[in-house]
Design a protein around this motif. Sequence first.
Motif, PDB file in Angstrom:
ATOM      1  N   ASN A  56      45.929  38.675  46.514  1.00 19.05           N
ATOM      2  CA  ASN A  56      46.306  40.007  47.000  1.00 19.05           C
ATOM      3  C   ASN A  56      45.420  40.436  48.169  1.00 19.05           C
ATOM      4  O   ASN A  56      44.304  39.963  48.330  1.00 19.05           O
ATOM      5  CB  ASN A  56      46.300  41.035  45.860  1.00 19.05           C
ATOM      6  N   LYS A  96      47.489  48.113  47.733  1.00 13.91           N
ATOM      7  CA  LYS A  96      47.364  46.698  47.328  1.00 13.91           C
ATOM      8  C   LYS A  96      48.646  45.963  47.662  1.00 13.91           C
ATOM      9  O   LYS A  96      49.737  46.409  47.301  1.00 13.91           O
ATOM     10  CB  LYS A  96      47.089  46.598  45.827  1.00 13.91           C
ATOM     11  N   SER A  99      41.691  36.454  45.168  1.00  8.76           N
ATOM     12  CA  SER A  99      42.646  35.696  44.349  1.00  8.76           C
ATOM     13  C   SER A  99      42.017  35.436  42.994  1.00  8.76           C
ATOM     14  O   SER A  99      40.818  35.663  42.800  1.00  8.76           O
ATOM     15  CB  SER A  99      43.020  34.380  45.037  1.00  8.76           C
ATOM     16  N   GLY A 100      42.822  34.915  42.073  1.00  9.84           N
ATOM     17  CA  GLY A 100      42.322  34.618  40.733  1.00  9.84           C
ATOM     18  C   GLY A 100      41.417  33.388  40.704  1.00  9.84           C
ATOM     19  O   GLY A 100      40.655  33.207  39.763  1.00  9.84           O
ATOM     20  N   PHE A 114      44.197  53.764  48.783  1.00 14.70           N
ATOM     21  CA  PHE A 114      44.026  52.365  48.409  1.00 14.70           C
ATOM     22  C   PHE A 114      45.376  51.697  48.216  1.00 14.70           C
ATOM     23  O   PHE A 114      46.142  52.047  47.321  1.00 14.70           O
ATOM     24  CB  PHE A 114      43.176  52.256  47.135  1.00 14.70           C
TER      25      PHE A 114
HETATM   26  C1  NAG Z   1      43.604  41.214  43.375  1.00 16.30           C
HETATM   27  O1  NAG Z   1      43.611  39.992  42.671  1.00 16.30           O
HETATM   28  C2  NAG Z   1      42.439  39.715  41.957  1.00 16.30           C
HETATM   29  C3  NAG Z   1      42.597  38.385  41.307  1.00 16.30           C
HETATM   30  O2  NAG Z   1      43.819  38.259  40.682  1.00 16.30           O
HETATM   31  C4  NAG Z   1      42.178  40.764  40.902  1.00 16.30           C
HETATM   32  O3  NAG Z   1      40.972  40.515  40.246  1.00 16.30           O
HETATM   33  C5  NAG Z   1      42.096  42.114  41.600  1.00 16.30           C
HETATM   34  O4  NAG Z   1      41.958  43.137  40.680  1.00 16.30           O
HETATM   35  C6  NAG Z   1      43.348  42.351  42.431  1.00 16.30           C
HETATM   36  N1  NAG Z   1      43.161  43.540  43.175  1.00 16.30           N
HETATM   37  C7  NAG Z   1      43.865  44.615  42.936  1.00 16.30           C
HETATM   38  C8  NAG Z   1      43.550  45.790  43.801  1.00 16.30           C
HETATM   39  O5  NAG Z   1      44.724  44.635  42.055  1.00 16.30           O
END
Ligand code: NAG
Length: 451
Positions: free
Chosen positions: A88, A121, A161-162, A119
């Motif tokens: 993201n 996303k 990313s994850g 914010f």
């Molecule tokens: C974006 O992705 C990461 C990994 O999946 C996650 O930890 C994070 O919370 C996400 N960011 C948002 C703003 O959702």
Amino acid sequence: MGTRLLGALLRLALLHLDTCLPQSILAQKTVFERNCRSEDCAADLQLQGQLLLSSIDEKTPYLALGAVKNISINISISNLGDDAYDANVSFNVSRELFFINMWQKEEMGISCELLESDFLKCSVGFPFMRSKSKYEFSVIFDTSHLSGEEEVLSFIITAQSGNTERAESLHDNTLTLMVPLMHEVDTSITGIVSPTSFVYGESVAAANFIQLEDLLCHFQPLNVTLQVYNTGPSTLPGASVSISLPNRLSPGGAEMFHVQEVVVGQEKGNCSFQKNPTPCIIPQEQENIFHTIFAFFTKSGRKVLDCEKPGITCLTMHCNLSALAREESRAIDIYMLLNTEILKKDSSSVIQFMTRAKVKVDPALRVVEIATGNPEEMVVVFEALHNLEPRGYVVGWIIAISLLVGILIFLLLAVLLWKMGFFRRRYKEIIEAEKNRKENEDNWDWVQKNQ
Ligand SMILES: *[C@@H]1O[C@H](CO)[C@@H](O)[C@H](O)[C@H]1NC(C)=O
Ligand SMILES: *[C@@H]1O[C@H](CO)[C@@H](O)[C@H](O)[C@H]1NC(C)=O
Ligand SMILES: *[C@@H]1O[C@H](CO)[C@@H](O)[C@H](O)[C@H]1NC(C)=O
Ligand SMILES: *[C@@H]1O[C@H](CO)[C@@H](O)[C@H](O)[C@H]1NC(C)=O
Ligand SMILES: *[C@@H]1O[C@H](CO)[C@@H](O)[C@H](O)[C@H]1NC(C)=O
Ligand SMILES: *[C@@H]1O[C@H](CO)[C@@H](O)[C@H](O)[C@H]1NC(C)=O
Ligand SMILES: *[C@@H]1O[C@H](CO)[C@@H](O)[C@H](O)[C@H]1NC(C)=O
């Protein structure tokens, strides 16, 4: 939509596995499914971006408040590492911006969601962003509600990313884009004076003038009204106006003006000026009558008093104006008195006063004046006209002197003629003529007598 549904199904399946299988088996299976090329299965996200202002002139290095209606951010995200799960891009923006929409070059399954007012996303490549892939998209924000209180508009953009990502490749996961915020204004000033001309002199009725308590002077009241306009796209956060007025007829002369009050409309500003400590000065009469007569005869010229000319001393007033919204104006009223006693001693029949006013913006408030806009300076002119009626005793003196000069000229002429023998010759001629006549008469008599 299809990819999203697929992703959701996949996630459900994974969840199911998670609950049913022992942890060790799941770990092995996940690693296998990810199809990693590297040991640690690290992604390497890279962000690039650019701000695009919607202004006409793409070259301006700032965002003109009010002129720029929206701002786009071109984002390009690439993954140089292994497949990145749940990637993201998040945007931390000013609270004064409003998200309009997201635009992608091709349908690539990017979707954006406003999590908080500041914010945003955007999820890219769900469920995972492939290795060596690159996505491009733009997000557009509404900038019309920016107040300009902040000096710069900044966007903090982060890619996540994850997957794990190696520390050395994290530097390009965050991008800060900034643009300075400026107030673009077009100020101008106009002015009128009331009255534009007046007559002064010994025989002008005192009722036309104002007398201050226990002062002998006759003052002419003058009202100058200035209007400051802002026709620029932005609100003018503050401005200063300087007004100059020729205050003395000659460098050593007495001050002519007595400023009573300077008022800014709606009390949206403050003005300062130097008060005349001695508003009523009656210059000493020049006792020399020839000087007075000379002054009367030379009272024909026009005198122009202008602060831009050298040797003119001026009265200056300064006003600080508070914020002026676009297409609005602010009035400045100046109430003042002009001491006509000083004018009476001057030899000019017409005295023109050029009042200059100039509006200046404060660059410290991040204001830029549109260079090709309206002029920031102007001149208001008013005239003092002498009634050209000589004073009584001057008339007496003029008559007396004229008589004297007349008699002198007459005598001079007489003496001159006499010297030239004019009278003598004439007498001779007359006598001779008389003689001739008499002789003729005698002859006539003789002739008549003889007939
Ligand atoms: C974006 O992705 C990461 C990994 O999946 C996650 O930890 C994070 O919370 C996400 N960011 C948002 C703003 O959702
Ligand atoms: C952005 O501003 C430009 C110029 O003012 C306008 O043409 C355009 O339609 C705007 N875009 C959006 C999405 O509002
Ligand atoms: C956005 O950035 C500001 C300042 O850097 C920070 O205070 C704020 O917590 C951030 N917002 C979010 C949702 O992360
Ligand atoms: C911004 O991005 C859009 C779509 O990604 C692209 O069409 C456009 O050319 C980009 N503009 C610039 C100035 O890079
Ligand atoms: C000046 O303004 C005052 C107040 O508005 C008014 O009473 C006065 O008549 C004006 N004088 C002239 C000369 O216009
Ligand atoms: C003018 O002065 C008053 C009181 O001194 C102050 O409250 C106000 O902010 C000032 N206005 C400007 C435009 O300087
Ligand atoms: C106007 O502002 C300037 C600079 O801030 C200050 O020096 C001056 O005293 C102010 N004048 C008035 C009349 O408030």
